[in-house]
Design a protein around this motif. Structure first.
Motif, PDB file in Angstrom:
ATOM      1  N   UNK A   1       0.815  -1.563  -0.412  1.00  0.00           N
ATOM      2  CA  UNK A   1       0.231  -0.093  -0.180  1.00  0.00           C
ATOM      3  C   UNK A   1       0.843   1.456   0.028  1.00  0.00           C
ATOM      4  N   UNK A   2       0.259   2.703  -1.070  1.00  0.00           N
ATOM      5  CA  UNK A   2       1.030   3.976   0.081  1.00  0.00           C
ATOM      6  C   UNK A   2      -0.255   4.137  -0.213  1.00  0.00           C
ATOM      7  N   UNK A   3       0.073   4.525   1.195  1.00  0.00           N
ATOM      8  CA  UNK A   3      -1.910   5.566   1.784  1.00  0.00           C
ATOM      9  C   UNK A   3      -1.281   6.777   1.211  1.00  0.00           C
ATOM     10  N   UNK A   4      -0.247   7.795   1.476  1.00  0.00           N
ATOM     11  CA  UNK A   4      -0.290   8.989   1.444  1.00  0.00           C
ATOM     12  C   UNK A   4       0.963   9.360   0.932  1.00  0.00           C
TER      13      UNK A   4
ATOM     14  N   UNK B   1      -4.951   6.600  -6.849  1.00  0.00           N
ATOM     15  CA  UNK B   1      -6.235   7.134  -6.800  1.00  0.00           C
ATOM     16  C   UNK B   1      -5.785   8.762  -6.014  1.00  0.00           C
ATOM     17  N   UNK B   2      -6.689   9.658  -6.221  1.00  0.00           N
ATOM     18  CA  UNK B   2      -6.119  10.833  -5.970  1.00  0.00           C
ATOM     19  C   UNK B   2      -6.787  11.227  -4.740  1.00  0.00           C
ATOM     20  N   UNK B   3      -6.483  10.433  -4.128  1.00  0.00           N
ATOM     21  CA  UNK B   3      -7.404  10.366  -1.881  1.00  0.00           C
ATOM     22  C   UNK B   3      -6.242  10.189  -2.140  1.00  0.00           C
ATOM     23  N   UNK B   4      -6.161  10.618  -0.480  1.00  0.00           N
ATOM     24  CA  UNK B   4      -4.998   9.284   0.905  1.00  0.00           C
ATOM     25  C   UNK B   4      -5.981   8.511   0.652  1.00  0.00           C
ATOM     26  N   UNK B   5      -5.832   7.133   1.253  1.00  0.00           N
ATOM     27  CA  UNK B   5      -5.971   6.533   2.415  1.00  0.00           C
ATOM     28  C   UNK B   5      -6.786   5.669   1.255  1.00  0.00           C
ATOM     29  N   UNK B   6      -6.939   6.461   0.272  1.00  0.00           N
ATOM     30  CA  UNK B   6      -8.730   5.067  -0.949  1.00  0.00           C
ATOM     31  C   UNK B   6      -8.413   3.948  -0.491  1.00  0.00           C
ATOM     32  N   UNK B   7      -7.230   3.098  -0.322  1.00  0.00           N
ATOM     33  CA  UNK B   7      -7.751   1.795  -0.529  1.00  0.00           C
ATOM     34  C   UNK B   7      -7.514   0.607   0.869  1.00  0.00           C
ATOM     35  N   UNK B   8      -8.019   0.561   1.276  1.00  0.00           N
ATOM     36  CA  UNK B   8      -8.365  -0.423   2.562  1.00  0.00           C
ATOM     37  C   UNK B   8      -7.950  -1.529   2.570  1.00  0.00           C
ATOM     38  N   UNK B   9      -7.980  -2.600   3.937  1.00  0.00           N
ATOM     39  CA  UNK B   9      -7.855  -3.858   3.640  1.00  0.00           C
ATOM     40  C   UNK B   9      -9.124  -4.226   2.328  1.00  0.00           C
TER      41      UNK B   9
END
Length: 261
Positions: A122-125, A162-170
């Motif tokens: 993951x890259x959260x932000x 994605x353009x928003x932070x923390x877009x991809x969760x588990x």
């Protein structure tokens, strides 16, 4: 249309159980149908990146890249120029940074090295710690990278952005793993179909190479053809080209044409 999937949160396993939610099951079934309906490995990859954007919650872009261990990167498929241009070398030799930190389209992002041993990164932000990296530079805040294929020399990665932070969760990661399992199966099938079609078109050449392998390795026709196919996959060389290499080497003065491996 929003992507609404109900997924039970749990730890990943090598063979993940199917998550709760008939909507997701229907979406994956439709995706598998599209993937297996493609005509070539390239078409399969192209279909996969577009399906990834449709399936993964909050995904806006997707790309597939092949990385050689400790070395170069090659972009195989992309949804749009944001992914393609950023991952390829800059014109004029500028060597600018690309998606996931690809410099000049040759050096993979350090985080991708983790995909040799773990299936998801993951890259959260990308703007955390002041930003200034490749993703934040093109307005992408989040990334979900999924291992698609791996062997001793090459790693194939599907990444959603994605353009928003923390877009991809588990939940997104779980859906991604289920999806990449389908992509991998479809890619294997497309590769085998392509090889068989190519083998039919060049059966005389394949037959000569098979005969050489039978003689040199003292094996039957089925074993010789299987050895040829495995060598083609291992060396990432088309079956026709490998057969031609064997025949040409065997025909050369003093040539034996086969190297045992």
């Amino acid at each position: 249309m929003p992507k609404r999937f109900v997924v039970a949160a749990s730890e990943f396993t090598d063979l993940p159980r199917f998550p709760v939610g008939f909507e997701l099951a229907d979406a994956l079934t439709a995706a598998a149908r599209d993937l297996h309906g493609t005509n070539s490995p390239g078409d399969t990859l192209h279909t996969a990146v577009h399906l990834a954007v449709r399936l993964l919650p909050d995904a806006e872009h997707a790309g597939i890249a092949e990385i050689q261990r400790g070395g170069r990167l090659r972009t195989l498929a992309w949804t749009d120029e944001t992914v393609r241009f950023a991952a390829e070398p800059r014109q004029g030799g500028q060597g600018g940074q690309g998606v996931q930190g690809v410099q000049g389209g040759h050096t993979p992002h350090p985080d991708w090295e983790r995909l040799w041993t773990t299936p998801v990164v993951h890259t959260d932000d990308s703007e955390a710690d002041g930003g200034g990296n490749a993703l934040s530079g093109i307005g992408l805040r989040s990334a979900l990278s999924l291992r698609l294929r791996a062997d001793r020399r090459r790693l194939t990665v599907l990444t959603a952005y994605a353009r928003k932070p923390q877009a991809f969760d588990e939940d997104a990661a779980r859906i991604g793993r289920l999806f990449t399992a389908h992509v991998s199966l479809a890619l294997d099938s497309a590769t085998v179909r392509e090889q068989l079609t190519e083998a039919m078109r060049t059966r005389d050449l394949i037959g000569q190479a098979t005969g050489i392998l039978m003689e040199r390795l003292d094996i039957d026709a089925a074993g010789a053809f299987e050895s040829l196919v495995k060598a083609s996959q291992r060396e990432n060389v088309k079956l026709r080209d490998l057969a031609r290499r064997i025949v040409d080497a065997h025909s050369a003065p003093g040539g034996r044409g086969v190297t045992e491996r």
